[in-house]
Design a protein around this motif. Sequence first.
Motif, PDB file in Angstrom:
ATOM      1  N   TYR A  56       0.843  -1.185   0.000  1.00 18.02           N
ATOM      2  CA  TYR A  56       0.000   0.000   0.000  1.00 18.02           C
ATOM      3  C   TYR A  56       0.887   1.247   0.000  1.00 18.02           C
ATOM      4  O   TYR A  56       1.877   1.310   0.712  1.00 18.02           O
ATOM      5  CB  TYR A  56      -0.868   0.080   1.255  1.00 18.02           C
ATOM      6  N   ARG A  57       0.482   2.248  -0.759  1.00 15.70           N
ATOM      7  CA  ARG A  57       1.113   3.568  -0.719  1.00 15.70           C
ATOM      8  C   ARG A  57      -0.014   4.587  -0.618  1.00 15.70           C
ATOM      9  O   ARG A  57      -1.055   4.436  -1.250  1.00 15.70           O
ATOM     10  CB  ARG A  57       1.922   3.841  -1.982  1.00 15.70           C
ATOM     11  N   ALA A  58       0.210   5.605   0.206  1.00 15.67           N
ATOM     12  CA  ALA A  58      -0.798   6.639   0.391  1.00 15.67           C
ATOM     13  C   ALA A  58      -0.111   7.984   0.525  1.00 15.67           C
ATOM     14  O   ALA A  58       0.975   8.077   1.090  1.00 15.67           O
ATOM     15  CB  ALA A  58      -1.630   6.349   1.638  1.00 15.67           C
ATOM     16  N   GLU A  59      -0.773   9.003   0.005  1.00 17.97           N
ATOM     17  CA  GLU A  59      -0.273  10.364   0.148  1.00 17.97           C
ATOM     18  C   GLU A  59      -1.334  11.171   0.900  1.00 17.97           C
ATOM     19  O   GLU A  59      -2.344  11.579   0.321  1.00 17.97           O
ATOM     20  CB  GLU A  59      -0.014  10.989  -1.219  1.00 17.97           C
ATOM     21  N   PRO A  60      -1.111  11.370   2.197  1.00 14.53           N
ATOM     22  CA  PRO A  60      -2.074  12.151   2.975  1.00 14.53           C
ATOM     23  C   PRO A  60      -2.070  13.621   2.560  1.00 14.53           C
ATOM     24  O   PRO A  60      -1.034  14.159   2.163  1.00 14.53           O
ATOM     25  CB  PRO A  60      -1.580  12.015   4.416  1.00 14.53           C
ATOM     26  N   ALA A  61      -3.224  14.269   2.649  1.00 12.79           N
ATOM     27  CA  ALA A  61      -3.327  15.693   2.320  1.00 12.79           C
ATOM     28  C   ALA A  61      -2.619  16.545   3.368  1.00 12.79           C
ATOM     29  O   ALA A  61      -2.141  17.629   3.060  1.00 12.79           O
ATOM     30  CB  ALA A  61      -4.796  16.093   2.207  1.00 12.79           C
ATOM     31  N   ALA A  62      -2.538  16.068   4.595  1.00 15.49           N
ATOM     32  CA  ALA A  62      -1.856  16.776   5.694  1.00 15.49           C
ATOM     33  C   ALA A  62      -0.850  15.818   6.324  1.00 15.49           C
ATOM     34  O   ALA A  62      -0.934  14.600   6.127  1.00 15.49           O
ATOM     35  CB  ALA A  62      -2.863  17.228   6.729  1.00 15.49           C
ATOM     36  N   PRO A 109     -10.328   3.345   4.090  1.00 16.22           N
ATOM     37  CA  PRO A 109     -11.115   4.174   5.009  1.00 16.22           C
ATOM     38  C   PRO A 109     -10.574   4.157   6.438  1.00 16.22           C
ATOM     39  O   PRO A 109     -10.645   5.168   7.140  1.00 16.22           O
ATOM     40  CB  PRO A 109     -12.516   3.555   4.950  1.00 16.22           C
ATOM     41  N   ALA A 110     -10.015   3.026   6.872  1.00 12.92           N
ATOM     42  CA  ALA A 110      -9.426   2.962   8.211  1.00 12.92           C
ATOM     43  C   ALA A 110      -8.240   3.916   8.304  1.00 12.92           C
ATOM     44  O   ALA A 110      -8.068   4.614   9.307  1.00 12.92           O
ATOM     45  CB  ALA A 110      -8.998   1.532   8.530  1.00 12.92           C
ATOM     46  N   LEU A 111      -7.428   3.968   7.264  1.00 12.83           N
ATOM     47  CA  LEU A 111      -6.300   4.889   7.240  1.00 12.83           C
ATOM     48  C   LEU A 111      -6.788   6.342   7.243  1.00 12.83           C
ATOM     49  O   LEU A 111      -6.260   7.184   7.967  1.00 12.83           O
ATOM     50  CB  LEU A 111      -5.422   4.634   6.014  1.00 12.83           C
ATOM     51  N   VAL A 112      -7.808   6.625   6.466  1.00 13.75           N
ATOM     52  CA  VAL A 112      -8.357   7.979   6.375  1.00 13.75           C
ATOM     53  C   VAL A 112      -8.887   8.447   7.733  1.00 13.75           C
ATOM     54  O   VAL A 112      -8.735   9.617   8.086  1.00 13.75           O
ATOM     55  CB  VAL A 112      -9.447   8.033   5.280  1.00 13.75           C
ATOM     56  N   ALA A 137      -7.945  13.047   5.016  1.00 22.23           N
ATOM     57  CA  ALA A 137      -8.116  12.826   3.572  1.00 22.23           C
ATOM     58  C   ALA A 137      -6.788  12.478   2.894  1.00 22.23           C
ATOM     59  O   ALA A 137      -5.720  12.923   3.310  1.00 22.23           O
ATOM     60  CB  ALA A 137      -8.711  14.065   2.925  1.00 22.23           C
ATOM     61  N   LEU A 138      -6.907  11.673   1.841  1.00 22.71           N
ATOM     62  CA  LEU A 138      -5.744  11.255   1.059  1.00 22.71           C
ATOM     63  C   LEU A 138      -5.777  11.901  -0.323  1.00 22.71           C
ATOM     64  O   LEU A 138      -6.849  12.061  -0.913  1.00 22.71           O
ATOM     65  CB  LEU A 138      -5.730   9.734   0.881  1.00 22.71           C
ATOM     66  N   ALA A 172     -14.485   9.866   1.990  1.00 25.49           N
ATOM     67  CA  ALA A 172     -15.760  10.208   2.648  1.00 25.49           C
ATOM     68  C   ALA A 172     -15.747   9.820   4.121  1.00 25.49           C
ATOM     69  O   ALA A 172     -16.533  10.338   4.904  1.00 25.49           O
ATOM     70  CB  ALA A 172     -16.921   9.524   1.925  1.00 25.49           C
ATOM     71  N   ARG A 173     -14.816   8.955   4.496  1.00 20.64           N
ATOM     72  CA  ARG A 173     -14.719   8.503   5.892  1.00 20.64           C
ATOM     73  C   ARG A 173     -13.800   9.403   6.725  1.00 20.64           C
ATOM     74  O   ARG A 173     -13.616   9.151   7.914  1.00 20.64           O
ATOM     75  CB  ARG A 173     -14.171   7.088   5.947  1.00 20.64           C
ATOM     76  N   ALA A 174     -13.217  10.437   6.117  1.00 26.04           N
ATOM     77  CA  ALA A 174     -12.296  11.323   6.850  1.00 26.04           C
ATOM     78  C   ALA A 174     -13.030  12.045   7.970  1.00 26.04           C
ATOM     79  O   ALA A 174     -14.214  12.352   7.847  1.00 26.04           O
ATOM     80  CB  ALA A 174     -11.651  12.328   5.911  1.00 26.04           C
ATOM     81  N   ARG A 175     -12.301  12.340   9.030  1.00 27.23           N
ATOM     82  CA  ARG A 175     -12.887  13.062  10.162  1.00 27.23           C
ATOM     83  C   ARG A 175     -12.946  14.528   9.870  1.00 27.23           C
ATOM     84  O   ARG A 175     -12.171  15.132   9.271  1.00 27.23           O
ATOM     85  CB  ARG A 175     -12.051  12.842  11.408  1.00 27.23           C
TER      86      ARG A 175
END
Length: 103
Positions: free
Chosen positions: A30-36, A71-74, A79-80, A100-103
């Motif tokens: 898995y690779r993810a780029e978080p917005a923050a 969604p668990a990561l978000v 947001a990603l 959509a699952r972001a806090r």
Amino acid sequence: MARQSTFSLLAFFLAFSLFGGIAFAGGVQYRAEPAAAPPAARFIVKGVVWRCGSGGCGASQGNSRPAVDCPALVRKVGALLSFTVGGRPFDSAELGKCNARAR
């Protein structure tokens, strides 16, 4: 001379792996780029160990489906901008559903 060049090349790639990206045993599925910025450089979400650096976050695949792990990561990092599984990025619809699952 060739031996020295090979050594220099290997040293460069090792340094890049350690300091320029995400590298750890077991491979990155898995690779993810978080917005923050994420809350920590290393954290666990649903049994998946995530490691983050300047190039984003990476993890080996867990026991859940990507549609569950994203969604668990978000919920943990917010947001990603992107989420990739095995080299295949989520399309805009998949990423939107995940975010959509972001806090």
